[in-house]
Design a protein around this motif. Structure first.
Motif, PDB file in Angstrom:
ATOM      1  N   ASN A  49       0.704  -1.426   0.001  1.00 40.04           N
ATOM      2  CA  ASN A  49      -0.221   0.387  -0.233  1.00 40.04           C
ATOM      3  C   ASN A  49       0.513   1.312  -0.404  1.00 40.04           C
ATOM      4  O   ASN A  49       0.073   2.028  -0.440  1.00 40.04           O
ATOM      5  N   SER A  53       0.331   4.311  -2.586  1.00 38.21           N
ATOM      6  CA  SER A  53      -0.414   5.648  -2.207  1.00 38.21           C
ATOM      7  C   SER A  53       0.732   6.220  -2.646  1.00 38.21           C
ATOM      8  O   SER A  53       0.833   7.843  -2.822  1.00 38.21           O
ATOM      9  N   THR A  57      -0.568   9.819  -3.668  1.00 39.54           N
ATOM     10  CA  THR A  57      -0.438  11.042  -3.404  1.00 39.54           C
ATOM     11  C   THR A  57       0.564  11.881  -4.135  1.00 39.54           C
ATOM     12  O   THR A  57      -0.007  13.416  -3.866  1.00 39.54           O
ATOM     13  N   ALA A 257      -5.604   3.004  -0.746  1.00 37.85           N
ATOM     14  CA  ALA A 257      -4.506   4.096  -1.099  1.00 37.85           C
ATOM     15  C   ALA A 257      -5.548   5.269  -1.309  1.00 37.85           C
ATOM     16  O   ALA A 257      -4.059   6.185  -0.297  1.00 37.85           O
ATOM     17  N   ALA A 260      -5.211   6.384   2.734  1.00 38.13           N
ATOM     18  CA  ALA A 260      -4.009   6.645   3.351  1.00 38.13           C
ATOM     19  C   ALA A 260      -3.509   7.997   2.961  1.00 38.13           C
ATOM     20  O   ALA A 260      -3.289   8.697   3.904  1.00 38.13           O
ATOM     21  N   VAL A 261      -3.526   8.525   1.520  1.00 38.94           N
ATOM     22  CA  VAL A 261      -3.315   9.419   1.123  1.00 38.94           C
ATOM     23  C   VAL A 261      -4.169  10.569   1.859  1.00 38.94           C
ATOM     24  O   VAL A 261      -3.771  11.775   2.639  1.00 38.94           O
ATOM     25  N   THR A 278       2.041  10.443   3.899  1.00 42.69           N
ATOM     26  CA  THR A 278       0.938   9.406   3.450  1.00 42.69           C
ATOM     27  C   THR A 278       1.481   8.313   3.742  1.00 42.69           C
ATOM     28  O   THR A 278       0.674   7.099   3.635  1.00 42.69           O
ATOM     29  N   ALA A 282      -0.620   5.309   5.556  1.00 42.76           N
ATOM     30  CA  ALA A 282      -0.814   3.718   5.607  1.00 42.76           C
ATOM     31  C   ALA A 282      -0.884   2.329   6.880  1.00 42.76           C
ATOM     32  O   ALA A 282      -1.124   2.068   6.951  1.00 42.76           O
TER      33      ALA A 282
END
Length: 324
Positions: A49, A53, A57, A257, A260-261, A278, A282
């Motif tokens: 991830n 991610s 981002t 993803a 997480a961002v 980020t 994650a």
């Protein structure tokens, strides 16, 4: 002024506070969370991830979105596995091209970058909204994966390739080394290069960036290409870890993803956010997934909970923007 500074300081550490509270809660409610085996298991899962991610981002910083990363991951992983297992055979020319592990991995990464390039070209050249362009690629890449694999897993890829997903180096799993390298390069790229400044400028105010002479289309194409390439890296890691390229790999990975961002503090409006934020996002998603499994929460409820977390993160992000 003092109150405003306090609010900003709290906002900067809200992800760390959330991670601490989450870890504390899981440590108190489960016996297996605070174990070395579980720690490294979480880190291996997070590594995939993290790679996706980081690319996401870069896209979101330009005020874009990429819904295709999960499907690109699956297609590139399948192509890497197929080339490594069977090579390329052209009977009419009596030609066979075999691939080493390095050659197959590079081919998969090149494919990922190429698919990302198509996304970027559609967004810039034909002015297709990023949501629509990458949604179309999501569908196409998933279809290509099924065509390539014929709906069946590609297995038996060898120990050398499997080392990328399950091996250890200096006491640390290889996926963690690989994702760490990706993060390091991305941090330098966004924080120390002209290209990184262009990304933030475009997301902050695209019209102003254009008037400043920044090549908007070129930067966006590179950003989407990098997102595709990093999705391919994630595909290699998943395939190597399982010693199998699954046709349905990467399902819903784009949601993790994006989560997480957003949780890491990157604004969906573009122009604000960091790679390290980020990574922290994650980690939170990875710990949350691991904790829900350890608590034996239904997979259906897991989806509901993650959706609520994403919604809360967006609400908090909007609130922080209004208070600035």
């Amino acid at each position: 002024m003092i109150a405003l500074r306090k609010n900003l300081n709290i906002a900067q550490f809200q992800s760390l506070i959330a991670l601490f509270v989450l870890c504390l809660g899981l440590a108190l409610t489960t016996d297996n969370f605070l174990t070395a085996d579980n720690f490294w298991n979480v880190m291996r899962q997070i590594s995939v991830n993290v790679c996706i991610s980081v690319g996401m981002t870069l896209v979101v910083l330009t005020a874009g979105i990429d819904l295709s990363v999960g499907s690109i991951l699956a297609f590139c992983g399948a192509v890497t596995a197929g080339l490594l297992r069977s090579g390329i055979s052209i009977p009419s020319a009596n030609l066979f091209i075999g691939f080493t592990v390095l050659g197959a991995v590079l081919a998969g990464m090149l494919l990922g970058g190429g698919l990302g390039f198509v996304n970027g070209y559609a967004v810039t050249r034909f002015k297709v909204p990023p949501f629509v362009a990458t949604l179309a690629m999501l569908t196409m890449a998933r279809g290509f994966t099924m065509l390539w694999t014929k709906g069946h897993p590609i297995t038996g890829l060898g120990e050398s390739f499997g080392f990328l997903g399950t091996g250890w180096f200096l006491g640390i799993p290889m996926p963690v080394w690989i994702s760490g390298f990706v993060v390091l390069v991305a941090v330098v790229l966004t924080g120390k290069t002209k290209f990184g400044r262009y990304i933030y400028a475009i997301g902050g105010n695209e019209n102003a960036a254009r008037l400043s002479g920044i090549p908007i289309s070129k930067v966006k194409i590179w950003v989407y290409s990098l997102a595709g390439l990093l999705a391919a890296v994630g595909g290699v890691l998943v395939t190597a870890r399982l010693d199998s390229a699954q046709p349905n790999a990467g399902m819903s990975y784009e949601l993790d993803a994006i989560a997480a961002v957003v949780i890491g503090g990157t604004s969906l409006s573009g122009g604000r956010g960091t790679i390290l934020g980020t990574v922290l996002g994650a980690v939170i998603i990875g710990v949350l997934n691991n904790g829900l499994i350890l608590l034996d929460v239904s997979p259906f409820w897991q989806q509901v909970i993650k959706g609520i977390v994403i919604l809360l993160a967006v609400v908090i992000d909007k609130s922080n923007q209004k208070s600035e």
